[in-house]
Scaffold this motif. Structure first.
Motif, PDB file in Angstrom:
ATOM      1  N   PRO A  44      16.185 -12.932  29.104  1.00 38.33           N
ATOM      2  CA  PRO A  44      15.748 -14.007  28.208  1.00 38.33           C
ATOM      3  C   PRO A  44      16.455 -14.022  26.848  1.00 38.33           C
ATOM      4  CG  PRO A  44      13.861 -13.085  29.336  1.00 38.33           C
ATOM      5  CD  PRO A  44      15.047 -12.217  29.683  1.00 38.33           C
ATOM      6  N   LYS A  45      16.688 -12.865  26.238  1.00 40.76           N
ATOM      7  CA  LYS A  45      17.337 -12.867  24.916  1.00 40.76           C
ATOM      8  C   LYS A  45      18.819 -13.215  25.022  1.00 40.76           C
ATOM      9  CE  LYS A  45      14.093 -10.701  22.079  1.00 40.76           C
ATOM     10  NZ  LYS A  45      13.787  -9.878  20.972  1.00 40.76           N
ATOM     11  N   LEU A  46      19.464 -12.878  26.124  1.00 43.11           N
ATOM     12  CA  LEU A  46      20.862 -13.271  26.334  1.00 43.11           C
ATOM     13  C   LEU A  46      20.928 -14.783  26.532  1.00 43.11           C
ATOM     14  CD1 LEU A  46      23.855 -12.625  26.723  1.00 43.11           C
ATOM     15  CD2 LEU A  46      23.342 -12.092  29.121  1.00 43.11           C
ATOM     16  N   GLU A  47      20.033 -15.297  27.336  1.00 38.82           N
ATOM     17  CA  GLU A  47      20.004 -16.733  27.564  1.00 38.82           C
ATOM     18  C   GLU A  47      19.727 -17.490  26.259  1.00 38.82           C
ATOM     19  OE1 GLU A  47      18.863 -19.015  31.473  1.00 38.82           O
ATOM     20  OE2 GLU A  47      17.043 -18.384  30.417  1.00 38.82           O
ATOM     21  N   ALA A  48      18.795 -16.989  25.467  1.00 35.87           N
ATOM     22  CA  ALA A  48      18.476 -17.626  24.175  1.00 35.87           C
ATOM     23  C   ALA A  48      19.689 -17.619  23.246  1.00 35.87           C
ATOM     24  CB  ALA A  48      17.295 -16.926  23.516  1.00 35.87           C
ATOM     25  N   ALA A  49      20.472 -16.534  23.278  1.00 39.59           N
ATOM     26  CA  ALA A  49      21.655 -16.439  22.418  1.00 39.59           C
ATOM     27  C   ALA A  49      22.724 -17.458  22.818  1.00 39.59           C
ATOM     28  CB  ALA A  49      22.229 -15.023  22.469  1.00 39.59           C
ATOM     29  N   HIS A  60      28.924 -12.345  20.772  1.00 38.90           N
ATOM     30  CA  HIS A  60      28.614 -10.922  20.896  1.00 38.90           C
ATOM     31  C   HIS A  60      27.100 -10.814  20.820  1.00 38.90           C
ATOM     32  CE1 HIS A  60      32.792  -9.595  20.399  1.00 38.90           C
ATOM     33  NE2 HIS A  60      32.894 -10.687  19.655  1.00 38.90           N
ATOM     34  N   VAL A  61      26.506 -10.294  21.885  1.00 41.38           N
ATOM     35  CA  VAL A  61      25.052 -10.216  21.975  1.00 41.38           C
ATOM     36  C   VAL A  61      24.646  -8.780  22.248  1.00 41.38           C
ATOM     37  CG1 VAL A  61      22.991 -11.090  23.136  1.00 41.38           C
ATOM     38  CG2 VAL A  61      25.001 -12.572  22.884  1.00 41.38           C
ATOM     39  N   ARG A  62      23.757  -8.267  21.411  1.00 41.72           N
ATOM     40  CA  ARG A  62      23.258  -6.894  21.543  1.00 41.72           C
ATOM     41  C   ARG A  62      21.820  -6.956  22.051  1.00 41.72           C
ATOM     42  NH1 ARG A  62      24.519  -2.126  18.360  1.00 41.72           N
ATOM     43  NH2 ARG A  62      22.758  -0.700  18.397  1.00 41.72           N
ATOM     44  N   LEU A  63      21.558  -6.293  23.180  1.00 42.05           N
ATOM     45  CA  LEU A  63      20.216  -6.248  23.749  1.00 42.05           C
ATOM     46  C   LEU A  63      19.680  -4.822  23.679  1.00 42.05           C
ATOM     47  CD1 LEU A  63      20.470  -8.449  26.983  1.00 42.05           C
ATOM     48  CD2 LEU A  63      19.815  -9.134  24.676  1.00 42.05           C
ATOM     49  N   ILE A 133      25.754  -4.172  24.985  1.00 44.77           N
ATOM     50  CA  ILE A 133      26.554  -5.086  24.183  1.00 44.77           C
ATOM     51  C   ILE A 133      27.323  -6.013  25.128  1.00 44.77           C
ATOM     52  CG2 ILE A 133      28.306  -5.318  22.374  1.00 44.77           C
ATOM     53  CD1 ILE A 133      25.820  -3.637  21.536  1.00 44.77           C
ATOM     54  N   PHE A 134      26.975  -7.293  25.086  1.00 42.81           N
ATOM     55  CA  PHE A 134      27.673  -8.305  25.879  1.00 42.81           C
ATOM     56  C   PHE A 134      28.667  -9.021  24.986  1.00 42.81           C
ATOM     57  CE2 PHE A 134      23.773  -7.835  28.259  1.00 42.81           C
ATOM     58  CZ  PHE A 134      24.114  -8.089  29.569  1.00 42.81           C
ATOM     59  N   GLU A 135      29.870  -9.249  25.487  1.00 42.25           N
ATOM     60  CA  GLU A 135      30.828 -10.159  24.864  1.00 42.25           C
ATOM     61  C   GLU A 135      31.031 -11.262  25.886  1.00 42.25           C
ATOM     62  OE1 GLU A 135      35.445 -10.138  23.847  1.00 42.25           O
ATOM     63  OE2 GLU A 135      34.282  -8.817  22.527  1.00 42.25           O
TER      64      GLU A 135
END
Length: 162
Positions: A44-49, A60-63, A133-135
């Motif tokens: 959910p937080k990746l999708e929201a980003a 760049h998304v940090r979960l 950490i997603f890029e």
């Protein structure tokens, strides 16, 4: 105005994934990933980003662990006699053995150690407890078909990407 990511858009992304300690999990050179936004296919937080962003953008998304695969659960660590492992199973640290929970559902156990006549097993997801950490590079955004939406919504109830 160019397309933006919103609910029920079919999105194609390329991403790399590392742990907060810099351990690579997935290189961006892999096959692109396609998903239908808003159907629970991603964390959910990746999708929201990703919401509201367009083609060509890199995020760049940090979960934190609670936003991804959860914290490590010590109740999922087990120790058993080596003799309890069925004959013919290849056992070595890092190997996956499939067992069953109390309800008969299949559970993957990772062999963490073999000490004398005992085997140590871990049923946590391998990335449990890790900050990820997603890029992500957004490659395309299209309207999803009703069939794609239905399929994504059904799958989103059952799984999350690894």
């Amino acid at each position: 105005m160019s397309a933006r990511i919103e609910k029920h858009k079919r999105v194609s992304i390329q991403y790399s994934l590392t742990t907060a300690n810099g351990v690579p999990i997935r290189a961006a050179a892999g096959k692109a990933v396609h998903y239908v936004h808003g159907c629970g296919s991603l964390f959910p937080k990746l999708e929201a980003a990703l919401e509201g962003h367009g083609v060509g953008e890199v995020l760049h998304v940090r979960l934190l662990p609670d936003d991804a695969f959860g914290r490590r659960n010590t109740e999922l660590l087990h120790e058993a006699p080596l003799a309890d492992i069925p004959a013919g199973e290849e056992i070595a640290p890092g190997r996956i053995l499939v067992g069953q929970d109390e309800d008969g559902n299949a559970v993957n156990f990772r062999v963490t150690a073999i000490d004398d006549d005992m085997i140590k097993l871990d049923a946590n997801h391998p990335l449990a407890g890790e900050t990820l950490i997603f890029e992500v590079e957004i490659q395309s955004i299209q309207n999803a078909t009703p069939a794609e939406i239905a399929e994504a919504e059904a799958a989103g109830l059952q799984t999350r990407p690894e």
